[in-house]
Motif scaffolding. Sequence first.
Motif, PDB file in Angstrom:
ATOM      1  N   PHE A   1      39.530  37.375  50.988  1.00  0.00           N
ATOM      2  CA  PHE A   1      39.344  38.638  51.691  1.00  0.00           C
ATOM      3  C   PHE A   1      40.569  39.478  51.376  1.00  0.00           C
ATOM      4  O   PHE A   1      41.707  39.017  51.539  1.00  0.00           O
ATOM      5  CB  PHE A   1      39.213  38.431  53.199  1.00  0.00           C
ATOM      6  CG  PHE A   1      37.916  37.768  53.618  1.00  0.00           C
ATOM      7  CD1 PHE A   1      36.728  37.995  52.913  1.00  0.00           C
ATOM      8  CD2 PHE A   1      37.864  36.923  54.727  1.00  0.00           C
ATOM      9  CE1 PHE A   1      35.538  37.400  53.288  1.00  0.00           C
ATOM     10  CE2 PHE A   1      36.677  36.320  55.113  1.00  0.00           C
ATOM     11  CZ  PHE A   1      35.512  36.560  54.388  1.00  0.00           C
TER      12      PHE A   1
ATOM     13  N   ASN B   1      23.712  32.174  53.402  1.00  0.00           N
ATOM     14  CA  ASN B   1      23.889  33.253  52.425  1.00  0.00           C
ATOM     15  C   ASN B   1      23.472  34.611  53.004  1.00  0.00           C
ATOM     16  O   ASN B   1      23.183  35.556  52.260  1.00  0.00           O
ATOM     17  CB  ASN B   1      23.135  32.948  51.134  1.00  0.00           C
ATOM     18  CG  ASN B   1      23.875  31.887  50.311  1.00  0.00           C
ATOM     19  OD1 ASN B   1      25.096  31.801  50.388  1.00  0.00           O
ATOM     20  ND2 ASN B   1      23.145  31.090  49.553  1.00  0.00           N
TER      21      ASN B   1
ATOM     22  N   GLY C   1      32.652  28.017  51.181  1.00  0.00           N
ATOM     23  CA  GLY C   1      32.290  28.159  49.757  1.00  0.00           C
ATOM     24  C   GLY C   1      32.679  26.905  49.003  1.00  0.00           C
ATOM     25  O   GLY C   1      33.719  26.297  49.247  1.00  0.00           O
ATOM     26  N   THR C   2      31.818  26.515  48.107  1.00  0.00           N
ATOM     27  CA  THR C   2      32.034  25.271  47.374  1.00  0.00           C
ATOM     28  C   THR C   2      32.076  25.483  45.877  1.00  0.00           C
ATOM     29  O   THR C   2      32.405  24.568  45.136  1.00  0.00           O
ATOM     30  CB  THR C   2      30.883  24.294  47.667  1.00  0.00           C
ATOM     31  OG1 THR C   2      29.657  24.954  47.330  1.00  0.00           O
ATOM     32  CG2 THR C   2      30.842  23.894  49.131  1.00  0.00           C
ATOM     33  N   GLU C   3      31.707  26.684  45.429  1.00  0.00           N
ATOM     34  CA  GLU C   3      31.581  26.862  43.990  1.00  0.00           C
ATOM     35  C   GLU C   3      32.639  27.785  43.414  1.00  0.00           C
ATOM     36  O   GLU C   3      33.143  27.543  42.327  1.00  0.00           O
ATOM     37  CB  GLU C   3      30.183  27.402  43.670  1.00  0.00           C
ATOM     38  CG  GLU C   3      29.137  26.312  43.862  1.00  0.00           C
ATOM     39  CD  GLU C   3      27.712  26.820  43.825  1.00  0.00           C
ATOM     40  OE1 GLU C   3      27.492  27.959  43.410  1.00  0.00           O
ATOM     41  OE2 GLU C   3      26.837  26.054  44.233  1.00  0.00           O
ATOM     42  N   ASN C   4      32.942  28.852  44.143  1.00  0.00           N
ATOM     43  CA  ASN C   4      33.862  29.859  43.636  1.00  0.00           C
ATOM     44  C   ASN C   4      35.056  29.993  44.563  1.00  0.00           C
ATOM     45  O   ASN C   4      35.024  29.527  45.690  1.00  0.00           O
ATOM     46  CB  ASN C   4      33.129  31.199  43.523  1.00  0.00           C
ATOM     47  CG  ASN C   4      31.923  31.078  42.597  1.00  0.00           C
ATOM     48  OD1 ASN C   4      32.036  30.508  41.513  1.00  0.00           O
ATOM     49  ND2 ASN C   4      30.790  31.561  43.040  1.00  0.00           N
TER      50      ASN C   4
ATOM     51  N   PRO D   1      26.160  43.124  48.481  1.00  0.00           N
ATOM     52  CA  PRO D   1      27.476  43.605  48.060  1.00  0.00           C
ATOM     53  C   PRO D   1      27.434  44.110  46.617  1.00  0.00           C
ATOM     54  O   PRO D   1      27.547  43.328  45.677  1.00  0.00           O
ATOM     55  CB  PRO D   1      28.366  42.355  48.206  1.00  0.00           C
ATOM     56  CG  PRO D   1      27.427  41.201  48.079  1.00  0.00           C
ATOM     57  CD  PRO D   1      26.072  41.657  48.526  1.00  0.00           C
TER      58      PRO D   1
ATOM     59  N   PRO E   1      32.476  44.954  48.219  1.00  0.00           N
ATOM     60  CA  PRO E   1      32.739  45.386  49.587  1.00  0.00           C
ATOM     61  C   PRO E   1      32.568  44.198  50.528  1.00  0.00           C
ATOM     62  O   PRO E   1      31.705  43.330  50.276  1.00  0.00           O
ATOM     63  CB  PRO E   1      31.643  46.424  49.856  1.00  0.00           C
ATOM     64  CG  PRO E   1      30.620  46.236  48.805  1.00  0.00           C
ATOM     65  CD  PRO E   1      31.238  45.509  47.659  1.00  0.00           C
ATOM     66  N   LYS E   2      33.378  44.131  51.577  1.00  0.00           N
ATOM     67  CA  LYS E   2      33.185  43.071  52.577  1.00  0.00           C
ATOM     68  C   LYS E   2      32.112  43.535  53.553  1.00  0.00           C
ATOM     69  O   LYS E   2      32.224  44.599  54.152  1.00  0.00           O
ATOM     70  CB  LYS E   2      34.491  42.796  53.321  1.00  0.00           C
ATOM     71  CG  LYS E   2      34.376  41.641  54.262  1.00  0.00           C
ATOM     72  CD  LYS E   2      35.703  41.268  54.874  1.00  0.00           C
ATOM     73  CE  LYS E   2      35.521  40.121  55.821  1.00  0.00           C
ATOM     74  NZ  LYS E   2      36.434  40.183  56.944  1.00  0.00           N
ATOM     75  N   LEU E   3      31.052  42.737  53.660  1.00  0.00           N
ATOM     76  CA  LEU E   3      29.946  43.101  54.539  1.00  0.00           C
ATOM     77  C   LEU E   3      30.189  42.518  55.922  1.00  0.00           C
ATOM     78  O   LEU E   3      30.835  41.470  56.061  1.00  0.00           O
ATOM     79  CB  LEU E   3      28.627  42.574  53.951  1.00  0.00           C
ATOM     80  CG  LEU E   3      28.320  43.087  52.533  1.00  0.00           C
ATOM     81  CD1 LEU E   3      27.050  42.452  51.995  1.00  0.00           C
ATOM     82  CD2 LEU E   3      28.196  44.606  52.525  1.00  0.00           C
TER      83      LEU E   3
ATOM     84  N   ILE F   1      24.257  37.600  50.594  1.00  0.00           N
ATOM     85  CA  ILE F   1      25.372  37.345  49.668  1.00  0.00           C
ATOM     86  C   ILE F   1      25.033  36.165  48.746  1.00  0.00           C
ATOM     87  O   ILE F   1      23.976  35.560  48.868  1.00  0.00           O
ATOM     88  CB  ILE F   1      26.700  37.070  50.422  1.00  0.00           C
ATOM     89  CG1 ILE F   1      26.565  35.862  51.349  1.00  0.00           C
ATOM     90  CG2 ILE F   1      27.137  38.311  51.206  1.00  0.00           C
ATOM     91  CD1 ILE F   1      27.896  35.401  51.953  1.00  0.00           C
ATOM     92  N   ASP F   2      25.969  35.872  47.856  1.00  0.00           N
ATOM     93  CA  ASP F   2      25.888  34.692  46.990  1.00  0.00           C
ATOM     94  C   ASP F   2      24.624  34.725  46.115  1.00  0.00           C
ATOM     95  O   ASP F   2      23.741  33.875  46.239  1.00  0.00           O
ATOM     96  CB  ASP F   2      25.942  33.415  47.850  1.00  0.00           C
ATOM     97  CG  ASP F   2      26.366  32.197  47.043  1.00  0.00           C
ATOM     98  OD1 ASP F   2      26.419  32.295  45.803  1.00  0.00           O
ATOM     99  OD2 ASP F   2      26.621  31.145  47.646  1.00  0.00           O
TER     100      ASP F   2
ATOM    101  N   VAL G   1      39.532  32.324  51.506  1.00  0.00           N
ATOM    102  CA  VAL G   1      38.398  31.998  52.390  1.00  0.00           C
ATOM    103  C   VAL G   1      38.078  30.516  52.239  1.00  0.00           C
ATOM    104  O   VAL G   1      37.768  30.069  51.128  1.00  0.00           O
ATOM    105  CB  VAL G   1      37.153  32.850  52.018  1.00  0.00           C
ATOM    106  CG1 VAL G   1      35.981  32.528  52.929  1.00  0.00           C
ATOM    107  CG2 VAL G   1      37.486  34.333  52.083  1.00  0.00           C
TER     108      VAL G   1
ATOM    109  N   VAL H   1      36.101  41.832  49.115  1.00  0.00           N
ATOM    110  CA  VAL H   1      36.026  40.397  48.815  1.00  0.00           C
ATOM    111  C   VAL H   1      36.273  40.244  47.316  1.00  0.00           C
ATOM    112  O   VAL H   1      35.647  40.943  46.510  1.00  0.00           O
ATOM    113  CB  VAL H   1      34.642  39.829  49.189  1.00  0.00           C
ATOM    114  CG1 VAL H   1      34.501  38.390  48.724  1.00  0.00           C
ATOM    115  CG2 VAL H   1      34.410  39.924  50.687  1.00  0.00           C
TER     116      VAL H   1
ATOM    117  N   LEU I   1      24.566  37.436  56.317  1.00  0.00           N
ATOM    118  CA  LEU I   1      25.539  37.805  57.355  1.00  0.00           C
ATOM    119  C   LEU I   1      24.811  38.690  58.361  1.00  0.00           C
ATOM    120  O   LEU I   1      24.150  39.652  57.964  1.00  0.00           O
ATOM    121  CB  LEU I   1      26.713  38.571  56.734  1.00  0.00           C
ATOM    122  CG  LEU I   1      27.522  37.808  55.682  1.00  0.00           C
ATOM    123  CD1 LEU I   1      28.503  38.751  54.983  1.00  0.00           C
ATOM    124  CD2 LEU I   1      28.269  36.635  56.307  1.00  0.00           C
TER     125      LEU I   1
ATOM    126  N   THR J   1      37.158  32.488  46.798  1.00  0.00           N
ATOM    127  CA  THR J   1      36.923  33.782  47.451  1.00  0.00           C
ATOM    128  C   THR J   1      38.151  34.181  48.258  1.00  0.00           C
ATOM    129  O   THR J   1      38.739  33.341  48.958  1.00  0.00           O
ATOM    130  CB  THR J   1      35.708  33.678  48.406  1.00  0.00           C
ATOM    131  OG1 THR J   1      34.610  33.119  47.694  1.00  0.00           O
ATOM    132  CG2 THR J   1      35.315  35.034  48.956  1.00  0.00           C
TER     133      THR J   1
END
Length: 319
Positions: A40, A196, A33-36, A79, A102-104, A208-209, A30, A49, A198, A38
Amino acid sequence: MAVFTPLTEPQVAEFLSRFDAGSLVSLEGVPAGTENTTFFVTTDRRELVLTLFEQGEHEELPFFVELLDYLDEHRLPVPGPLHDRDGVALHTLADKPALLFPKLPGKSPLAPNLAQCRELGDTLGRMHVVSRHFPGHRPNPRDLHWLLPMHHKVLVYLSPQDQALMKDEVEIYQGFFGDAPALPQGALHGDLFRDNTLFDGDRLGGLIDFYNGCTGDLLFDLAIVINDWATGSDGRLDAERHDAILAAYLARRPLTPAERDAWPMMLRLTALRYWLSRLLVVYVDPPAHDLTPHDPDQFLTILKARLEHGALPLPEVSE
Ligand SMILES: Nc1ncnc2c1ncn2[C@@H]1O[C@H](COP(=O)(O)OP(=O)(O)OP(=O)(O)O)[C@@H](O)[C@H]1O
Ligand SMILES: N[C@@H](CCO)C(=O)O
């Protein structure tokens, strides 16, 4: 592109085999995102995810798992992490802590409509009602106790006027919150910006996040939401979005008199919190990657607007 740690399909297939979640069909990094990192992950049973934690306080991860489990059990749209056949959620993959979610459904709204604002306010209100009883504990890492030492680190990068503004504000918050009665406490999201959430049309697919999640003043969470969701490009509050979010929130959780008194100051404090955290990213502790940092001045503009125009009246809600 923000896949800091690449993974191969065999690695992920082997990882998935610990869970009751089906077999790997496809894997997609994905870019957001800047920190982790990710991914799919599609299996023959569901969409997931996979998050690898690249930085931050890894010892805090059990708190986030506990918080997400708790909110998921209370039917909040979050999630809830998957637990493996032994009941374990937190694993290591490619030498990084890893969680599977789970992917939301849905996308983050850039310009939320009023139905989306109501949905968000309602969900945050529900979350704060149940989160007051959350048993975990993680002091808010971005509250006044953080502002006090950290603001000194950026003063040198500011104009004399902005230095004075930042110093004066922090001093005012110290005086105000030092004397104010305690505010209702609970678990917070801590960073509930539009990106953050959806939304699938007007339906909230999920929050999320949660990696700024913590326990502290519930009002802090609400002020972050209003400053991001209900601010126009000039920094002033947008009355329609403001009222839509707050009317829905207050119908779930009315504010106490102490919270009502603290509200204008909390809007200022949380605006300054992001002005400062963004300045720290730009000047003091830039990340290793070259993604464009968020603009600190956006929150300076918001802070000045809150100072000049104050807060808007809170909407009346029939009990
Ligand atoms: N459970 C989920 N369901 C659907 N999409 C998700 C989920 N979790 C993360 N995503 C997607 O992955 C992206 C990156 O996730 P996340 O926000 O957790 O990463 P991050 O590196 O912490 O990003 P940030 O820059 O926002 O801190 C999100 O913007 C979203 O598009
Ligand atoms: N929401 C934060 C970034 C992630 O912590 C900001 O806009 O500065």
